[in-house]
Motif scaffolding. Structure first.
Motif, PDB file in Angstrom:
ATOM      1  N   ILE A 181       0.841  -1.208   0.000  1.00  0.00           N
ATOM      2  CA  ILE A 181       0.000   0.000   0.000  1.00  0.00           C
ATOM      3  C   ILE A 181       0.870   1.249   0.000  1.00  0.00           C
ATOM      4  O   ILE A 181       0.642   2.191  -0.776  1.00  0.00           O
ATOM      5  N   PHE A 182       1.895   1.254   0.852  1.00  0.00           N
ATOM      6  CA  PHE A 182       2.698   2.466   1.043  1.00  0.00           C
ATOM      7  C   PHE A 182       4.056   2.419   0.342  1.00  0.00           C
ATOM      8  O   PHE A 182       4.831   3.373   0.422  1.00  0.00           O
ATOM      9  N   GLY A 183       4.393   1.291  -0.337  1.00  0.00           N
ATOM     10  CA  GLY A 183       5.645   1.207  -1.075  1.00  0.00           C
ATOM     11  C   GLY A 183       6.872   1.136  -0.190  1.00  0.00           C
ATOM     12  O   GLY A 183       7.834   1.897  -0.382  1.00  0.00           O
ATOM     13  N   GLN A 184       6.874   0.215   0.754  1.00  0.00           N
ATOM     14  CA  GLN A 184       8.000   0.070   1.683  1.00  0.00           C
ATOM     15  C   GLN A 184       8.987  -0.989   1.190  1.00  0.00           C
ATOM     16  O   GLN A 184       8.639  -1.872   0.403  1.00  0.00           O
ATOM     17  N   PHE A 185      10.236  -0.913   1.701  1.00  0.00           N
ATOM     18  CA  PHE A 185      11.292  -1.893   1.404  1.00  0.00           C
ATOM     19  C   PHE A 185      11.528  -2.062  -0.098  1.00  0.00           C
ATOM     20  O   PHE A 185      11.786  -3.168  -0.587  1.00  0.00           O
ATOM     21  N   GLY A 186      11.402  -0.981  -0.846  1.00  0.00           N
ATOM     22  CA  GLY A 186      11.672  -1.019  -2.274  1.00  0.00           C
ATOM     23  C   GLY A 186      10.511  -1.454  -3.147  1.00  0.00           C
ATOM     24  O   GLY A 186      10.627  -1.470  -4.379  1.00  0.00           O
ATOM     25  N   ALA A 187       9.391  -1.825  -2.547  1.00  0.00           N
ATOM     26  CA  ALA A 187       8.215  -2.224  -3.322  1.00  0.00           C
ATOM     27  C   ALA A 187       7.521  -0.984  -3.892  1.00  0.00           C
ATOM     28  O   ALA A 187       7.642   0.109  -3.334  1.00  0.00           O
ATOM     29  N   GLU A 189       4.602   1.727  -4.596  1.00  0.00           N
ATOM     30  CA  GLU A 189       3.450   2.222  -3.826  1.00  0.00           C
ATOM     31  C   GLU A 189       2.198   2.030  -4.664  1.00  0.00           C
ATOM     32  O   GLU A 189       1.980   2.713  -5.659  1.00  0.00           O
ATOM     33  N   MET A 190       1.326   1.076  -4.264  1.00  0.00           N
ATOM     34  CA  MET A 190       0.204   0.672  -5.100  1.00  0.00           C
ATOM     35  C   MET A 190      -1.161   1.058  -4.540  1.00  0.00           C
ATOM     36  O   MET A 190      -2.186   0.821  -5.180  1.00  0.00           O
ATOM     37  N   GLY A 191      -1.220   1.602  -3.342  1.00  0.00           N
ATOM     38  CA  GLY A 191      -2.493   2.057  -2.792  1.00  0.00           C
ATOM     39  C   GLY A 191      -3.493   0.926  -2.619  1.00  0.00           C
ATOM     40  O   GLY A 191      -3.198  -0.115  -2.027  1.00  0.00           O
TER      41      GLY A 191
END
Length: 455
Positions: A181-187, A189-191
Motif C-alpha cells: 500500500i505504502f511502497g515500503q522496502f523497495g516495493a 506504492e500501489m495504494g
C-alpha cells in the motif's frame, strides 16, 4: 424451561466458542487493518475497497453456507461416531467450493469494471475498485478450499488449528499490506491494489498451512485429498437436501446485504465511508456471538446425533438467555467506543459526524443481532431446521428491510441515518419469530443414516 446447571455444558461451550471467537476477531481485524491503512489515503480508497469486496463477501457467504450445511450433517455423524461419513461429506463440500470459486474468479477477472458499476456510479471509485479486483480475484480459490475444510472441522470439535492458521494469516496480511500500500522496502506504492496483493499472499499462505495440517497433523478424521475423487450418491443427496436451504439462505442474504451497499453507494461516497467504518465495528462486536452460534450448532447437532434429544431444548433455552445478555453488553460497547475509534481515521469532518450518529443505529441493531444469531444460526440449524431459518431470514429481509430502505432512500429522500435504520429493521421481527419456533419440538430433526445405507 430452566438453565443448564452442568459445568460440563459450559466448559464445552467455552472450549468451542473462544477459539472460534478469536478466529472471527482475527478475520475482522484483517478488515479493520485494511480500512485503517487505506483510511490514510482518504475516503476514495476506503469506498473503493469496500465496494470491491462485495463479490468476495458473496463468495464467503456461499462457501460459508456450504460449510454450515455440511456441518449440520458432520456434527450429527460426530455424535454417532461415524468418521467415514464425515470424510465423505468434507469431500463433497470441497468439490462444490472449488467449482464456485473458479466461476466467481473468472467472472470478476473478465468484468471488473462492470462488477464495480453494480455498486456505484462514481468513476473514480469504479477505477480504483477494478484495480483491486484484478489482484484479489486470484485469492478466492485459496480461501474457498481452506475455509470450507477448517469450518467443517469445527463441527467435530477441532478448532485450535483454525485459530492458528488464521492468526498467522493476520500478521502476514498486515505486513504485506504495509509493504504494497505504502511502497515500503523497495516495493512500488500501489495504494488500493496493494491491499489486494497483501490479501492474495495471505490467502495463499492459509491454503498451504491448511494442507500441512490435513496431511501431517490431524489424526482424528484423517481426511485426505484422494476422497475428492470418491463419489457417494446417498450422502451427496443428503448434503444437497440439507445444505441447499443454508446455501440459498446465505447467498440471498448476501445479495440482500449487497443491495444495502447498492442503495448506500448511490446516495454518496460519504455515506459509504461512514457505513464501512460502522460495519467494521459491528463485525468486531459480533465475534463472540458468532463463536457461540458455531458452538451451539456443534453441541445441538452432536446431542441429536447421539440420541440424547431430551437435553436439546434445555440447551437451546440456555443459549438463548446467554445471547440476549451478550446483546446488551455489545450494544453498550459500541456506544462507548465511538469517539476513540473515529480518532483513528483521517476522514472529513462531515463524514466523521455522520459516522458518530450511525454507530448509535448499529448499537441498537447489535442487540437484536446478538439475541438471534446463536438461536437461528446455531440452535435451529444444528437441529436440522435449515428450511425454516431460510424462510424467516429471507422473508424479513426482502419483504421488510429492503423495501423500507429503498423507499426511504429514493422515494421519500430521507436522511442516511433513517435509511440504514430501515435496512436493519428486520432484526426485531426475526427475534420474535425465532423465540416462538424454539418453544416447540418441530425443529429437532435427526438427519443421519446408518453407514450400511450410505455405502
Amino acid at each position: 424451561m430452566k438453565l443448564v446447571r452442568e459445568k460440563s455444558f459450559y466448559k464445552t461451550l467455552l472450549a468451542i466458542t473462544l477459539p472460534i471467537a478469536l478466529q472471527n476477531l482475527i478475520s475482522t481485524g484483517v478488515n479493520m487493518m485494511d480500512t485503517i491503512m487505506l483510511g490514510q489515503l482518504g475516503d476514495l480508497a476506503i469506498s473503493a475497497s469496500s465496494l470491491a469486496n462485495q463479490p468476495f463477501f458473496i463468495f464467503t457467504l456461499l462457501t460459508g453456507g456450504l460449510a454450515a450445511g455440511a456441518s449440520v450433517l458432520t456434527a450429527q455423524y460426530w455424535g454417532r461416531g461415524d468418521r467415514e461419513s464425515i470424510r465423505r461429506v468434507i469431500a463433497i463440500v470441497m468439490r462444490f467450493a472449488f467449482v464456485i470459486g473458479l466461476a466467481i474468479t473468472i467472472g470478476v477477472l473478465c468484468f471488473p469494471e462492470q462488477v464495480m458499476r453494480i455498486f456505484t456510479n462514481e468513476t473514480d471509485v469504479i477505477y480504483e475498485g477494478a484495480r483491486y479486483l484484478r489482484y484479489v480475484a486470484f485469492s478466492y480459490f485459496f480461501y474457498g478450499m481452506t475455509n470450507t475444510f477448517l469450518q467443517v472441522m469445527r463441527s467435530v470439535e477441532r478448532v485450535i488449528m483454525s485459530l492458528v492458521i488464521f492468526g498467522s494469516s493476520f500478521f502476514i496480511n498486515v505486513f504485506f499490506n504495509y509493504i504494497f500500500i505504502f511502497g515500503q522496502f523497495g516495493a512500488p506504492e500501489m495504494g488500493v491494489a496493494g491491499a489486494a496483493i497483501g490479501t492474495l499472499i495471505a490467502r495463499g499462505c492459509e491454503f498451504v498451512m491448511a494442507l500441512v495440517y490435513m496431511l501431517a497433523i490431524e489424526k482424528e478424521i484423517k481426511f485426505r485429498p484422494a476422497y475428492l475423487l470418491r463419489f457417494d450418491r446417498t450422502l451427496t443427496a443428503d448434503f444437497v437436501r440439507h445444505s441447499m436451504p443454508v446455501v440459498v439462505n446465505e447467498l440471498l442474504w448476501g445479495m440482500g446485504t449487497s443491495i444495502h451497499a447498492v442503495i448506500l453507494g448511490h446516495i454518496n461516497k460519504m455515506v459509504v465511508t461512514a457505513n464501512s467504518i460502522c460495519m467494521v465495528l459491528q463485525q468486531l462486536s459480533m465475534v463472540l456471538i458468532l463463536g457461540i452460534a458455531s458452538s451451539a450448532g456443534v453441541m445441538i447437532g452432536k446431542t441429536i446425533g447421539a440420541g440424547e434429544e431430551h437435553k436439546v431444548r434445555q440447551y437451546a433455552y440456555t443459549i438463548q438467555v446467554l445471547s440476549i445478555g451478550m446483546g446488551v453488553i455489545m450494544a453498550a460497547v459500541l456506544v462507548l467506543v465511538r469517539d476513540p475509534v473515529l480518532s483513528i481515521y483521517k476522514i472529513e469532518a462531515e463524514t466523521a459526524q455522520l459516522t458518530n450518529v450511525l454507530m448509535l443505529v448499529y448499537a441498537v441493531a447489535a442487540f437484536f443481532q446478538c439475541s438471534i444469531i446463536p438461536p437461528i444460526m446455531g440452535t435451529l440449524r444444528g437441529g436440522g431446521d435449515g428450511k425454516f431459518v431460510m424462510v424467516v431470514d429471507l422473508s424479513t429481509m426482502y419483504l421488510i428491510a429492503i423495501p423500507l430502505g429503498l423507499a426511504a432512500a429514493f422515494w421519500l429522500k430521507l436522511s442516511p441515518i433513517v435509511v440504514i435504520a430501515c435496512l436493519k429493521s428486520d432484526e426485531l421481527v426475526k427475534m420474535g419469530i425465532t423465540l416462538w419456533r424454539q418453544k416447540g419440538n418441530k425443529w429437532i430433526k435427526n438427519l443421519t443414516r446408518d453407514r450400511a445405507m450410505t455405502a
